[in-house]
Design a protein around this motif. Structure first.
Motif, short mmCIF file in Angstrom:
data_model
loop_
_atom_site.label_atom_id
_atom_site.label_comp_id
_atom_site.label_asym_id
_atom_site.label_seq_id
_atom_site.Cartn_x
_atom_site.Cartn_y
_atom_site.Cartn_z
N GLN A 274 0.68 -1.05 -0.21
CA GLN A 274 0.05 -0.10 -0.22
C GLN A 274 1.30 1.33 -0.08
O GLN A 274 2.43 1.44 0.50
CB GLN A 274 -0.92 0.26 1.32
N TYR A 275 0.36 2.34 -0.66
CA TYR A 275 1.18 3.70 -0.26
C TYR A 275 0.67 4.83 0.39
O TYR A 275 -0.51 4.84 0.94
CB TYR A 275 0.85 4.45 -1.71
N VAL A 276 2.05 5.53 1.00
CA VAL A 276 1.82 5.94 1.60
C VAL A 276 2.44 8.03 0.61
O VAL A 276 3.49 7.59 0.52
CB VAL A 276 2.92 6.46 3.10
N ARG A 277 1.49 8.82 1.08
CA ARG A 277 2.20 10.06 1.30
C ARG A 277 2.90 10.72 2.62
O ARG A 277 2.29 10.93 3.41
CB ARG A 277 1.30 11.12 0.60
N LEU A 278 4.22 11.63 2.66
CA LEU A 278 4.53 12.11 3.51
C LEU A 278 5.32 13.45 2.37
O LEU A 278 6.00 13.40 1.22
CB LEU A 278 6.21 11.31 3.37
N GLY A 279 4.10 14.51 2.62
CA GLY A 279 4.91 15.88 2.35
C GLY A 279 4.24 15.32 0.75
O GLY A 279 3.91 15.43 0.60
N ASN A 280 5.93 16.10 -0.50
CA ASN A 280 5.13 15.44 -1.88
C ASN A 280 5.30 14.55 -1.96
O ASN A 280 5.46 14.19 -3.90
CB ASN A 280 5.96 16.86 -2.70
N ASP A 281 6.27 13.50 -1.32
CA ASP A 281 6.71 12.34 -1.99
C ASP A 281 5.84 10.81 -1.77
O ASP A 281 4.99 11.18 -0.92
CB ASP A 281 8.50 12.00 -1.19
N LEU A 282 5.90 9.80 -2.24
CA LEU A 282 4.54 8.98 -2.97
C LEU A 282 6.19 7.68 -2.09
O LEU A 282 6.82 7.82 -2.45
CB LEU A 282 4.17 8.67 -4.04
N TYR A 283 5.22 6.85 -1.18
CA TYR A 283 6.43 5.69 -0.71
C TYR A 283 5.52 4.91 -0.13
O TYR A 283 3.97 4.60 -0.63
CB TYR A 283 7.04 5.80 0.53
N LYS A 284 6.06 3.25 -0.86
CA LYS A 284 5.43 2.11 -0.64
C LYS A 284 5.95 1.42 0.15
O LYS A 284 6.89 1.05 1.00
CB LYS A 284 5.88 1.40 -2.42
N VAL A 285 4.92 0.88 1.19
CA VAL A 285 4.81 -0.06 2.18
C VAL A 285 5.80 -1.39 2.32
O VAL A 285 4.97 -2.46 0.91
CB VAL A 285 4.02 -1.01 3.61
N TYR A 286 6.96 -1.75 2.40
CA TYR A 286 7.36 -3.10 1.49
C TYR A 286 7.61 -4.36 3.20
O TYR A 286 8.06 -5.24 2.41
CB TYR A 286 8.63 -2.48 0.97
N GLU A 287 7.57 -4.01 4.58
CA GLU A 287 7.39 -4.37 5.81
C GLU A 287 6.49 -4.43 6.26
O GLU A 287 6.15 -2.35 7.15
CB GLU A 287 8.77 -4.65 6.42
N LYS A 289 6.29 -4.99 10.24
CA LYS A 289 6.61 -5.82 11.76
C LYS A 289 6.18 -5.49 12.90
O LYS A 289 6.17 -4.05 13.00
CB LYS A 289 7.65 -6.25 11.95
N GLU A 290 5.34 -6.10 13.45
CA GLU A 290 4.73 -5.47 15.22
C GLU A 290 4.28 -3.73 15.10
O GLU A 290 4.85 -3.05 15.95
CB GLU A 290 5.97 -5.65 15.91
N ASN A 291 3.41 -3.48 14.24
CA ASN A 291 2.80 -2.60 14.21
C ASN A 291 4.08 -1.16 13.42
O ASN A 291 3.56 0.11 13.95
CB ASN A 291 2.06 -2.09 15.13
N ILE A 292 4.92 -1.41 12.99
CA ILE A 292 5.52 -0.60 12.60
C ILE A 292 5.70 -1.05 10.61
O ILE A 292 6.03 -1.98 10.42
CB ILE A 292 7.48 -0.82 12.95
N LEU A 293 5.83 -0.04 9.49
CA LEU A 293 5.96 0.40 9.21
C LEU A 293 7.20 0.18 7.95
O LEU A 293 7.72 1.38 8.89
CB LEU A 293 4.61 0.81 8.34
N ARG A 294 7.77 -0.31 7.61
CA ARG A 294 9.24 0.00 6.60
C ARG A 294 9.19 0.18 5.04
O ARG A 294 8.38 -0.16 4.09
CB ARG A 294 9.99 -0.75 6.23
N LEU A 295 8.78 1.73 5.04
CA LEU A 295 8.71 2.19 3.28
C LEU A 295 9.20 2.29 2.79
O LEU A 295 11.33 2.29 3.07
CB LEU A 295 7.72 3.85 3.41
N MET A 296 9.62 2.52 1.08
CA MET A 296 10.04 2.59 0.46
C MET A 296 9.88 3.89 -0.71
O MET A 296 8.69 3.08 -1.08
CB MET A 296 11.45 1.43 -0.40
N ALA A 297 10.87 4.88 -1.31
CA ALA A 297 10.02 5.94 -1.81
C ALA A 297 9.69 5.76 -3.47
O ALA A 297 10.56 4.35 -3.73
CB ALA A 297 11.20 6.85 -2.31
#
Length: 333
Positions: A274-287, A289-297
């Protein structure tokens, strides 16, 4: 005379009373009967609309069996999609898959529509000792099953898929031994079986194939659908294969790209892909674990509308934020 009149009035009053009571009772009975029938048929109609069907049933309902050419073919061990088809799409855990086969027990074998990662094979040609096997499935090895962790509760949703490390000989695949696991790469055997370059498994991406050349070399699928030899140190994509259990239902869908079968995941969900927008940048969730999401641009770094290009490092390959010549330092500053 007066007495008779009074008795007649009294009798008429009783008759009217009983008539009214009986009428009220009949109205109530009719109301209950017809009310029940209305509720019954309304409920039955709604249940028919909302009733969930299994994925295998939905596929068979939406397809005519063909004896040759493109489409769903009936075989001894179930049904298989072969050739160029466009109605075998499945949406599962935020990813798009293609149906390859309905097994004899009504379980459904699927393959990811695109690469899920890019890895080098590893030091040995054997699949079970490869980086792909380590990345896909849980084992006693540390850091194993990275992909498995992205499918919450997969043991309740999937059954193990049979695969073989087939050898390509004269455009045919020789399988000596069948093995099984929850997740595996797209196999050479399946690619050939489902019409290869003339089928839906050709997807304009370079990806590993589970199989070997006649000389024991590893194989990969080129973006134009050809099977070529590869070095174990080269990096190619991984198209993941898994088999959904026979009792898996769909929520909706007709199997097309615009309306894929959407799987009922039995309350098992995550935010992977799924996707997350931070400011003007779009990130994708790739991990997750324990309610912590790791994102990549979702895109490369841009400066003044131009993509940034840089060497990884001027002196060493270690990712070190303290080394000002390293990309790590640039990113963390």
């Amino acid at each position: 005379m007066k007495k008779k009149r009074k008795e007649n009035k009294k009798n008429i009053g009783k008759k009217e009373f009983f008539f009214n009571v009986i009428s009220i009772i009949l109205v109530i009975i009719l109301g209950v009967v017809f009310g029940y029938r209305s509720l019954y048929y309304y409920s039955k109609q709604n249940n028919t609309v909302q009733e969930k069907v299994t994925l295998a049933t939905a596929i068979l309902n939406h397809n005519k069996i063909v004896k040759e050419g493109n489409g769903l073919h009936q075989e001894k061990e179930g049904y298989s999609f072969k050739g160029m088809v466009d109605n075998n799409y499945v949406f599962f855990f935020n990813r798009l898959f293609r149906v390859m086969k309905i097994e004899k027990d009504q379980s459904v074998k699927i393959v990811s529509n695109s690469n899920e990662a890019i890895l080098n094979w590893g030091e040995e040609a054997s699949y079970e000792k490869s980086n792909l096997s380590l990345w896909l499935n849980k084992s006693e090895s540390p850091n194993s099953g990275i992909y498995a962790d992205t499918i919450s509760g997969y043991e309740g949703l999937l059954k193990k898929t049979k695969w073989c490390e087939g050898i390509l000989k004269d455009n045919k695949v020789d399988c000596q031994e069948n093995k099984e696991s929850y997740f595996s790469p797209l196999s050479l055997e399946d690619y050939v079986l489902y019409n290869g370059v003339h089928g839906y498994l050709k997807n304009q991406q370079n990806s590993w194939l589970l199989g070997l050349g006649e000389d024991g070399s590893n194989l990969y699928l080129t973006n134009d659908g050809k099977v070529e030899e590869a070095s174990t140190y080269e990096g190619y994509g991984i198209r993941v294969v898994m088999t959904l259990k026979k009792n898996i239902h769909i929520v909706s869908g007709s199997g097309t790209l615009e309306d894929p079968y959407i799987i009922d995941q039995k309350n098992q969900t995550n935010h992977i892909n799924q996707y997350v927008r931070l400011g003007n940048d779009l990130y994708k969730v790739y991990e997750e674990k324990e309610n912590i999401l790791r994102l990549m641009a979702n895109d490369y770094i841009k400066i003044n509308d131009s993509y940034l290009e840089s060497a990884y490092s001027n002196d060493e390959a270690i990712y070190d934020p303290l080394n000002y010549k390293n990309i790590a330092a640039y990113l963390n500053k």
